[in-house]
Scaffold this motif. Sequence first.
Motif, PDB file in Angstrom:
ATOM      1  N   PRO A   1       6.265  -8.190  -6.584  1.00  0.00           N
ATOM      2  CA  PRO A   1       7.700  -8.102  -6.889  1.00  0.00           C
ATOM      3  C   PRO A   1       8.099  -6.772  -7.530  1.00  0.00           C
ATOM      4  CG  PRO A   1       6.876 -10.264  -7.492  1.00  0.00           C
ATOM      5  CD  PRO A   1       5.678  -9.439  -7.134  1.00  0.00           C
ATOM      6  N   GLU A   2       7.288  -6.289  -8.485  1.00  0.00           N
ATOM      7  CA  GLU A   2       7.630  -5.018  -9.137  1.00  0.00           C
ATOM      8  C   GLU A   2       7.582  -3.864  -8.138  1.00  0.00           C
ATOM      9  OE1 GLU A   2       6.368  -2.168 -12.919  1.00  0.00           O
ATOM     10  OE2 GLU A   2       5.009  -3.739 -12.252  1.00  0.00           O
ATOM     11  N   ALA A   3       6.584  -3.865  -7.254  1.00  0.00           N
ATOM     12  CA  ALA A   3       6.483  -2.801  -6.261  1.00  0.00           C
ATOM     13  C   ALA A   3       7.640  -2.850  -5.269  1.00  0.00           C
ATOM     14  CB  ALA A   3       5.143  -2.910  -5.523  1.00  0.00           C
ATOM     15  N   LEU A   4       8.058  -4.053  -4.874  1.00  0.00           N
ATOM     16  CA  LEU A   4       9.179  -4.184  -3.936  1.00  0.00           C
ATOM     17  C   LEU A   4      10.485  -3.702  -4.563  1.00  0.00           C
ATOM     18  CD1 LEU A   4       8.388  -7.659  -2.301  1.00  0.00           C
ATOM     19  CD2 LEU A   4       8.299  -5.420  -1.189  1.00  0.00           C
ATOM     20  N   VAL A   5      10.734  -4.104  -5.813  1.00  0.00           N
ATOM     21  CA  VAL A   5      11.940  -3.648  -6.509  1.00  0.00           C
ATOM     22  C   VAL A   5      11.916  -2.127  -6.654  1.00  0.00           C
ATOM     23  CG1 VAL A   5      13.127  -3.671  -8.749  1.00  0.00           C
ATOM     24  CG2 VAL A   5      12.356  -5.822  -7.713  1.00  0.00           C
ATOM     25  N   THR A   6      10.753  -1.576  -6.991  1.00  0.00           N
ATOM     26  CA  THR A   6      10.624  -0.125  -7.116  1.00  0.00           C
ATOM     27  C   THR A   6      10.897   0.565  -5.791  1.00  0.00           C
ATOM     28  OG1 THR A   6       9.002  -0.329  -8.902  1.00  0.00           O
ATOM     29  CG2 THR A   6       9.041   1.749  -7.703  1.00  0.00           C
ATOM     30  N   ALA A   7      10.381   0.006  -4.694  1.00  0.00           N
ATOM     31  CA  ALA A   7      10.595   0.615  -3.377  1.00  0.00           C
ATOM     32  C   ALA A   7      12.080   0.649  -3.021  1.00  0.00           C
ATOM     33  CB  ALA A   7       9.815  -0.165  -2.316  1.00  0.00           C
ATOM     34  N   GLU A   8      12.795  -0.444  -3.295  1.00  0.00           N
ATOM     35  CA  GLU A   8      14.228  -0.473  -2.964  1.00  0.00           C
ATOM     36  C   GLU A   8      15.025   0.496  -3.815  1.00  0.00           C
ATOM     37  OE1 GLU A   8      17.927  -3.624  -3.191  1.00  0.00           O
ATOM     38  OE2 GLU A   8      16.121  -4.230  -2.099  1.00  0.00           O
TER      39      GLU A   8
ATOM     40  N   TRP B   1       3.989   0.001 -11.849  1.00  0.00           N
ATOM     41  CA  TRP B   1       4.324   0.342 -10.464  1.00  0.00           C
ATOM     42  C   TRP B   1       5.599   1.173 -10.380  1.00  0.00           C
ATOM     43  CZ3 TRP B   1       0.802  -0.493  -6.812  1.00  0.00           C
ATOM     44  CH2 TRP B   1      -0.200  -1.443  -7.071  1.00  0.00           C
ATOM     45  N   ASP B   2       6.441   1.079 -11.372  1.00  0.00           N
ATOM     46  CA  ASP B   2       7.720   1.794 -11.336  1.00  0.00           C
ATOM     47  C   ASP B   2       7.605   3.236 -11.832  1.00  0.00           C
ATOM     48  OD1 ASP B   2       7.097   0.924 -13.903  1.00  0.00           O
ATOM     49  OD2 ASP B   2       9.195   0.814 -14.515  1.00  0.00           O
ATOM     50  N   LYS B   3       6.470   3.609 -12.443  1.00  0.00           N
ATOM     51  CA  LYS B   3       6.372   4.928 -13.075  1.00  0.00           C
ATOM     52  C   LYS B   3       6.536   6.076 -12.083  1.00  0.00           C
ATOM     53  CE  LYS B   3       5.385   6.054 -16.836  1.00  0.00           C
ATOM     54  NZ  LYS B   3       6.257   6.455 -17.971  1.00  0.00           N
ATOM     55  N   ALA B   4       6.023   5.899 -10.870  1.00  0.00           N
ATOM     56  CA  ALA B   4       6.111   6.987  -9.891  1.00  0.00           C
ATOM     57  C   ALA B   4       7.545   7.266  -9.472  1.00  0.00           C
ATOM     58  CB  ALA B   4       5.258   6.672  -8.664  1.00  0.00           C
ATOM     59  N   SER B   5       8.477   6.338  -9.751  1.00  0.00           N
ATOM     60  CA  SER B   5       9.875   6.546  -9.378  1.00  0.00           C
ATOM     61  C   SER B   5      10.465   7.748 -10.102  1.00  0.00           C
ATOM     62  CB  SER B   5      10.702   5.299  -9.693  1.00  0.00           C
ATOM     63  OG  SER B   5      10.797   5.079 -11.087  1.00  0.00           O
ATOM     64  N   THR B   6       9.908   8.121 -11.262  1.00  0.00           N
ATOM     65  CA  THR B   6      10.427   9.275 -11.988  1.00  0.00           C
ATOM     66  C   THR B   6      10.103  10.587 -11.275  1.00  0.00           C
ATOM     67  OG1 THR B   6       8.431   9.464 -13.357  1.00  0.00           O
ATOM     68  CG2 THR B   6      10.198   8.057 -14.179  1.00  0.00           C
ATOM     69  N   LEU B   7       9.260  10.511 -10.235  1.00  0.00           N
ATOM     70  CA  LEU B   7       8.901  11.699  -9.446  1.00  0.00           C
ATOM     71  C   LEU B   7       9.621  11.728  -8.106  1.00  0.00           C
ATOM     72  CD1 LEU B   7       5.022  11.452  -9.938  1.00  0.00           C
ATOM     73  CD2 LEU B   7       6.608  12.809 -11.306  1.00  0.00           C
ATOM     74  N   ALA B   8      10.583  10.812  -7.911  1.00  0.00           N
ATOM     75  CA  ALA B   8      11.203  10.661  -6.591  1.00  0.00           C
ATOM     76  C   ALA B   8      11.808  11.961  -6.078  1.00  0.00           C
ATOM     77  CB  ALA B   8      12.274   9.559  -6.635  1.00  0.00           C
ATOM     78  N   GLY B   9      12.326  12.778  -6.996  1.00  0.00           N
ATOM     79  CA  GLY B   9      12.918  14.041  -6.586  1.00  0.00           C
ATOM     80  C   GLY B   9      11.907  15.070  -6.129  1.00  0.00           C
ATOM     81  N   GLU B  10      10.626  14.803  -6.344  1.00  0.00           N
ATOM     82  CA  GLU B  10       9.556  15.736  -5.960  1.00  0.00           C
ATOM     83  C   GLU B  10       8.793  15.262  -4.727  1.00  0.00           C
ATOM     84  OE1 GLU B  10       9.552  18.468  -7.988  1.00  0.00           O
ATOM     85  OE2 GLU B  10      11.184  17.380  -8.980  1.00  0.00           O
TER      86      GLU B  10
ATOM     87  N   PHE C   1       7.924   6.528   0.020  1.00  0.00           N
ATOM     88  CA  PHE C   1       7.725   5.650  -1.125  1.00  0.00           C
ATOM     89  C   PHE C   1       7.243   4.250  -0.747  1.00  0.00           C
ATOM     90  CE2 PHE C   1       9.098   7.967  -4.897  1.00  0.00           C
ATOM     91  CZ  PHE C   1       8.452   7.228  -5.874  1.00  0.00           C
ATOM     92  N   PRO C   2       7.911   3.539   0.192  1.00  0.00           N
ATOM     93  CA  PRO C   2       7.417   2.196   0.537  1.00  0.00           C
ATOM     94  C   PRO C   2       5.979   2.205   1.054  1.00  0.00           C
ATOM     95  CG  PRO C   2       9.653   2.507   1.370  1.00  0.00           C
ATOM     96  CD  PRO C   2       9.183   3.851   0.881  1.00  0.00           C
ATOM     97  N   LYS C   3       5.639   3.213   1.892  1.00  0.00           N
ATOM     98  CA  LYS C   3       4.272   3.296   2.406  1.00  0.00           C
ATOM     99  C   LYS C   3       3.275   3.568   1.280  1.00  0.00           C
ATOM    100  CE  LYS C   3       5.670   5.118   6.947  1.00  0.00           C
ATOM    101  NZ  LYS C   3       5.616   6.300   7.848  1.00  0.00           N
ATOM    102  N   ALA C   4       3.652   4.448   0.361  1.00  0.00           N
ATOM    103  CA  ALA C   4       2.752   4.787  -0.742  1.00  0.00           C
ATOM    104  C   ALA C   4       2.540   3.591  -1.667  1.00  0.00           C
ATOM    105  CB  ALA C   4       3.314   5.973  -1.530  1.00  0.00           C
ATOM    106  N   LEU C   5       3.599   2.823  -1.934  1.00  0.00           N
ATOM    107  CA  LEU C   5       3.465   1.644  -2.792  1.00  0.00           C
ATOM    108  C   LEU C   5       2.571   0.587  -2.140  1.00  0.00           C
ATOM    109  CD1 LEU C   5       7.115   1.429  -4.112  1.00  0.00           C
ATOM    110  CD2 LEU C   5       5.076   1.657  -5.538  1.00  0.00           C
ATOM    111  N   LEU C   6       2.701   0.413  -0.826  1.00  0.00           N
ATOM    112  CA  LEU C   6       1.835  -0.527  -0.116  1.00  0.00           C
ATOM    113  C   LEU C   6       0.382  -0.062  -0.169  1.00  0.00           C
ATOM    114  CD1 LEU C   6       1.357  -2.984   1.695  1.00  0.00           C
ATOM    115  CD2 LEU C   6       1.930  -1.546   3.672  1.00  0.00           C
TER     116      LEU C   6
END
Length: 488
Positions: A61-68, A208-217, A225-230
């Motif tokens: 669930p945390e990874a799915l929410v992060t992906a969206e 699982w959400d920590k990598a979201s802070t790098l989304a701009g990079e 992102f979805p592929k990497a989280l999977l």
Amino acid sequence: MFSSDDVKKSNPKLTLLPLIALIFYEVSGGPFGVEDSVRAGAGPLLSLLGFCIFPLIWSIPEALVTAELATTFPDNGGYVVWISSAFGPFWGFQEGFWKWFSGVMDNALYPVLFLDYLKHSLPIFTLTIARIPALLGITFSLTYLNYRGLHIVGLSAVLLALFSLFPFLIMAILSIPLIRPRRWLVVDLHKVDWRGYFNNMFWNLNYWDKASTLAGEVENPSKTFPKALLGGLVLVISSYLIPLLAGTGALRSSPSEWADGYFAQVGMLIGGFWLKLWIQAAAAMSNLGLFEAEMSSDAFQLLGMSKMGMLPAVFSSRSKYGTPTVSILFSATGVIFLSWMSFQEIVEFLNFLYAIGMLLEFAAFITLRLKEPNLYRPYRIPLQTFWAAMLCLPPALLLVLVMCLASLRTFFVSGAVILLGFILYPVLVQAKHKNWITFEVEPPSKGCQQSHSELSDQENKDFELLVSSPSACVEEELSLMQSDSKPS
């Protein structure tokens, strides 16, 4: 500090494999630290069941929410942007402060654990006179590596992951003739340490959400992102279950023997002294990877908050390598000051703060689904809003359980951190309003200005911190961030 063209040339975007490695190190780093789940669970059964069941009710669930949300808002700052868009900048700042503080606490563990593994081979590191300079040297060296560029950190994470996981693959193969499946079923429910068990499970399966802070990079974040989280999810669960199945199935050791670092002994009993040394070296190097990944996320989170007008402009200044220099130094300073705390204290404190932040993230996810149903979402969890809310219910209950199991000391320390965040926000608002410190200043559009003029005086006070930033207007922020992610 440097032109945008220079920064882009010297700071290549993260691609799929380095992002998977960074997510792996944000969450796990390998099976180092899961040994205590066997001891706390009074046998292998609860540990094995935990790493099969907890990913279903928590990690997925945390990874799915992060992906969206990470693909909807592909910008540095991650969850700070989500919370600000859903509830306003006050709560966005609190989320950022809690998550940054818990991240720095988490990072304070890794130089200490690195030396704890080395001292078995080099006893000099048990002496304070050698240990303190070594801790400072490790912290400064790894901080410099972060300064040199995120793509270097990503490549380093890939190499470290290969080096750290390969000995466990060899150990698993060598253990096959020795495995007796009945040993996996051992448990003594009367001796289970439930607080230690749940804290260990939670700590080994969160972030699982920590990598979201790098989304701009990230290069093409809506697809990457979805592929990497999977990929990260499969890698993390496998890195826990395979060594645990091999070690507990092949050996008749008592649950009380399964403490931090016991996998090195398991390696010696299954493969010999050479495998023990390799696992010890892998554990030490894995801690370096964990430090690098956490430091990157913490620093780019501060950069994102600065770009949103929540922190002074100095936090968004970049080096010629494209890295946020001041944000990195600020995070490294926090690591040094917190490294005196014990392993158990840090884990419980950071779990509590992280749990509060995650409850806010789940609430923001549902709120944005309700407030912005037509928002462009490159990746969308294939569930209607009601069922998406039901998806968040089990992990939310787990978060509450972890918080309820915390000690009184943890409640006191976490309460002090939360209070500090409540105080810092109005202080920064005043500093920005009085021009005491330079903040990012980008004139808002007419539409955004108009929406602010319609706010009540009290609402204007609450939003002053972001009034000069695109994030000041939620609708403006949504459209600006999504313009890069929509297909042309």
